[in-house]
Motif scaffolding. Structure first.
Motif, PDB file in Angstrom:
ATOM      1  N   GLY A   1      13.022  -9.301  -3.304  1.00 38.79           N
ATOM      2  CA  GLY A   1      11.771  -9.840  -3.818  1.00 38.79           C
ATOM      3  C   GLY A   1      10.760  -8.762  -4.138  1.00 38.79           C
ATOM      4  N   ALA A   2       9.982  -9.005  -5.190  1.00 42.68           N
ATOM      5  CA  ALA A   2       8.857  -8.144  -5.558  1.00 42.68           C
ATOM      6  C   ALA A   2       7.581  -8.945  -5.346  1.00 42.68           C
ATOM      7  N   PHE A   3       6.681  -8.422  -4.535  1.00 43.50           N
ATOM      8  CA  PHE A   3       5.525  -9.165  -4.051  1.00 43.50           C
ATOM      9  C   PHE A   3       4.237  -8.465  -4.473  1.00 43.50           C
ATOM     10  N   ASP A   4       3.344  -9.226  -5.076  1.00 40.73           N
ATOM     11  CA  ASP A   4       2.089  -8.662  -5.573  1.00 40.73           C
ATOM     12  C   ASP A   4       1.066  -8.573  -4.443  1.00 40.73           C
ATOM     13  N   LEU A   5       1.316  -7.654  -3.533  1.00 39.78           N
ATOM     14  CA  LEU A   5       0.372  -7.336  -2.465  1.00 39.78           C
ATOM     15  C   LEU A   5       0.714  -5.953  -1.959  1.00 39.78           C
ATOM     16  N   PRO A   6      -0.275  -5.196  -1.460  1.00 39.13           N
ATOM     17  CA  PRO A   6       0.014  -3.831  -0.999  1.00 39.13           C
ATOM     18  C   PRO A   6       0.792  -3.831   0.305  1.00 39.13           C
ATOM     19  N   PHE A   7       1.643  -2.809   0.449  1.00 39.72           N
ATOM     20  CA  PHE A   7       2.456  -2.652   1.657  1.00 39.72           C
ATOM     21  C   PHE A   7       1.976  -1.485   2.518  1.00 39.72           C
TER      22      PHE A   7
ATOM     23  N   ILE B   1       8.477   9.412  -0.717  1.00 41.02           N
ATOM     24  CA  ILE B   1       7.316   8.514  -0.698  1.00 41.02           C
ATOM     25  C   ILE B   1       6.511   8.793   0.557  1.00 41.02           C
ATOM     26  N   ASP B   2       5.195   8.800   0.433  1.00 46.22           N
ATOM     27  CA  ASP B   2       4.375   8.933   1.637  1.00 46.22           C
ATOM     28  C   ASP B   2       4.736   7.785   2.589  1.00 46.22           C
ATOM     29  N   PRO B   3       5.166   8.096   3.818  1.00 44.80           N
ATOM     30  CA  PRO B   3       5.724   7.070   4.684  1.00 44.80           C
ATOM     31  C   PRO B   3       4.724   6.113   5.318  1.00 44.80           C
ATOM     32  N   ILE B   4       3.452   6.242   5.000  1.00 40.78           N
ATOM     33  CA  ILE B   4       2.518   5.183   5.409  1.00 40.78           C
ATOM     34  C   ILE B   4       1.833   4.526   4.205  1.00 40.78           C
ATOM     35  N   GLU B   5       1.993   5.094   3.032  1.00 39.89           N
ATOM     36  CA  GLU B   5       1.341   4.536   1.853  1.00 39.89           C
ATOM     37  C   GLU B   5       2.244   3.601   1.064  1.00 39.89           C
ATOM     38  N   GLY B   6       3.540   3.912   0.985  1.00 42.97           N
ATOM     39  CA  GLY B   6       4.445   3.103   0.183  1.00 42.97           C
ATOM     40  C   GLY B   6       4.319   3.399  -1.301  1.00 42.97           C
ATOM     41  N   TRP B   7       5.009   2.590  -2.102  1.00 41.18           N
ATOM     42  CA  TRP B   7       5.041   2.803  -3.544  1.00 41.18           C
ATOM     43  C   TRP B   7       5.238   1.477  -4.263  1.00 41.18           C
ATOM     44  N   ILE B   8       4.646   1.352  -5.450  1.00 42.39           N
ATOM     45  CA  ILE B   8       4.778   0.133  -6.254  1.00 42.39           C
ATOM     46  C   ILE B   8       6.024   0.229  -7.126  1.00 42.39           C
ATOM     47  N   ALA B   9       6.881  -0.775  -7.051  1.00 40.65           N
ATOM     48  CA  ALA B   9       8.123  -0.777  -7.803  1.00 40.65           C
ATOM     49  C   ALA B   9       7.849  -0.633  -9.301  1.00 40.65           C
TER      50      ALA B   9
ATOM     51  N   GLU C   1       6.982  -3.762  -3.043  1.00 39.25           N
ATOM     52  CA  GLU C   1       5.615  -3.971  -3.529  1.00 39.25           C
ATOM     53  C   GLU C   1       5.633  -3.969  -5.051  1.00 39.25           C
ATOM     54  N   ALA C   2       4.976  -4.938  -5.648  1.00 37.03           N
ATOM     55  CA  ALA C   2       4.938  -5.047  -7.101  1.00 37.03           C
ATOM     56  C   ALA C   2       3.497  -5.132  -7.579  1.00 37.03           C
ATOM     57  N   TYR C   3       3.340  -4.936  -8.879  1.00 36.18           N
ATOM     58  CA  TYR C   3       2.033  -5.088  -9.515  1.00 36.18           C
ATOM     59  C   TYR C   3       2.272  -5.612 -10.932  1.00 36.18           C
TER      60      TYR C   3
ATOM     61  N   VAL D   1      -7.538  -7.025  -1.955  1.00 35.75           N
ATOM     62  CA  VAL D   1      -6.159  -6.627  -1.668  1.00 35.75           C
ATOM     63  C   VAL D   1      -5.970  -6.206  -0.211  1.00 35.75           C
ATOM     64  N   ALA D   2      -7.022  -5.722   0.443  1.00 34.10           N
ATOM     65  CA  ALA D   2      -6.909  -5.382   1.863  1.00 34.10           C
ATOM     66  C   ALA D   2      -6.558  -6.616   2.688  1.00 34.10           C
ATOM     67  N   PHE D   3      -7.124  -7.757   2.322  1.00 33.82           N
ATOM     68  CA  PHE D   3      -6.818  -8.991   3.035  1.00 33.82           C
ATOM     69  C   PHE D   3      -5.459  -9.551   2.622  1.00 33.82           C
ATOM     70  N   MET D   4      -5.020  -9.237   1.409  1.00 27.84           N
ATOM     71  CA  MET D   4      -3.669  -9.642   0.996  1.00 27.84           C
ATOM     72  C   MET D   4      -2.628  -8.917   1.841  1.00 27.84           C
ATOM     73  N   LEU D   5      -2.824  -7.623   2.061  1.00 28.31           N
ATOM     74  CA  LEU D   5      -1.942  -6.870   2.950  1.00 28.31           C
ATOM     75  C   LEU D   5      -1.951  -7.493   4.348  1.00 28.31           C
ATOM     76  N   HIS D   6      -3.139  -7.776   4.843  1.00 28.89           N
ATOM     77  CA  HIS D   6      -3.308  -8.306   6.195  1.00 28.89           C
ATOM     78  C   HIS D   6      -2.627  -9.661   6.364  1.00 28.89           C
TER      79      HIS D   6
END
Length: 276
Positions: free
Chosen positions: A56-62, A266-274, A168-170, A132-137
């Motif tokens: 799955g590709a999800f439109d929220l930050p990881f 990839i920065d291991p706490i930031e992640g990356w957008i597919a 993570e998707a956008y 988006v901070a609350f989307m992650l949360h």
């Protein structure tokens, strides 16, 4: 393999549900087979947990910007960081992020992740417009509770043969590739114009044609096409865009590094957008 594309909301309702596009891919084509709508976060999370295997590709930050996490003194290991973040309430998050911004110069209030530049995405610490901070949360802890594994953030041995893969998707990244910066959606009724509908018509046509860098054709039945065009809020179309991004990534699942078309490092706490 079942593919998912998810347009997410951190506060879903019957009027503004989470929209998940379901589909599959073969021979350069992505078939959109159905939509699932969820009016509550718990219903969405339970459905993900009950669905046995998917990419799955999800439109929220990881992930969060490393600069922010270091400044706040939060854990620098991703799973511990997300557990800490999930334990905060929204007021605590807002206060922490606002205090971080106060000391920074105008025009540079927010910290960014490395992926934000190539993706053109909002910083994952933004708590308004969009929140988006609350989307992650709201979203990421439920994905993890459903058993999802995140390539590039979970260790590689966790990704191998995992039944549920979350990326993570956008959707705006793919939309801009196909129709530029034309606006194709609006939550406000006053903004749901003929011009935005025409932008959706053009965007869907480009998706069906397989235009753009990803080179995948979106295969639609008439009813699904009508949903994409008639949803002036753009939620169904954003879910379909994420579905195409999921298909592109899934086709690259066995490549070097974390796979799924992600950069080798990839920065291991930031992640990356597919697809960025």
């Amino acid at each position: 393999m079942l593919l998912l594309g998810c347009d997410f909301s951190s506060a879903p309702s019957a009027r503004k549900p989470i929209v998940v596009a379901l589909g599959s891919a073969s021979d350069g084509s992505v078939r959109l087979s159905a939509f699932q709508l969820f009016a509550t976060l718990d219903d969405w999370g339970q459905w993900l947990r009950a669905t046995p295997a998917w990419v799955g590709a999800f439109d929220l930050p990881f992930g969060l910007p490393r600069e922010l996490v270091v400044q706040l003194g939060w854990p620098l290991e991703w799973e511990r960081l997300i557990a800490h973040y999930a334990g905060l309430d929204r007021d605590e998050i807002r206060r922490s992020f606002a205090a971080f911004c106060v000391a920074r110069p105008a025009g540079g209030k927010f910290a960014h992740r490395q992926t934000d530049g190539p993706a053109g995405s909002s910083p994952s610490m933004k708590w308004v417009n969009p929140p988006v901070a609350f989307m992650l949360h709201a979203g990421l802890p439920r994905l993890l509770a459903a058993g999802a594994v995140v390539p590039g953030l979970h260790p590689p041995h966790r990704t191998a043969n995992a039944p549920r893969i979350a990326l993570e998707a956008y959707p705006g990244l793919l939309a801009r590739e196909l129709i530029g910066r034309r606006s194709y959606k609006s939550d406000a009724v006053a903004g749901q114009s003929a011009e935005r509908r025409q932008a959706r018509v053009d965007l869907v046509a480009e998706l069906e044609r397989g235009a753009g860098r990803l080179g995948l054709r979106l295969s639609l039945e008439d009813r699904a096409r009508a949903l994409l065009l008639d949803d002036a809020k753009g939620d169904h179309l954003d879910a379909a865009l994420c579905l195409v991004q999921a298909a592109w990534a899934q086709a690259r699942s066995g490549s070097a590094g974390p796979g799924y078309g992600l950069p080798p490092v990839i920065d291991p706490i930031e992640g990356w957008i597919a697809t960025a």
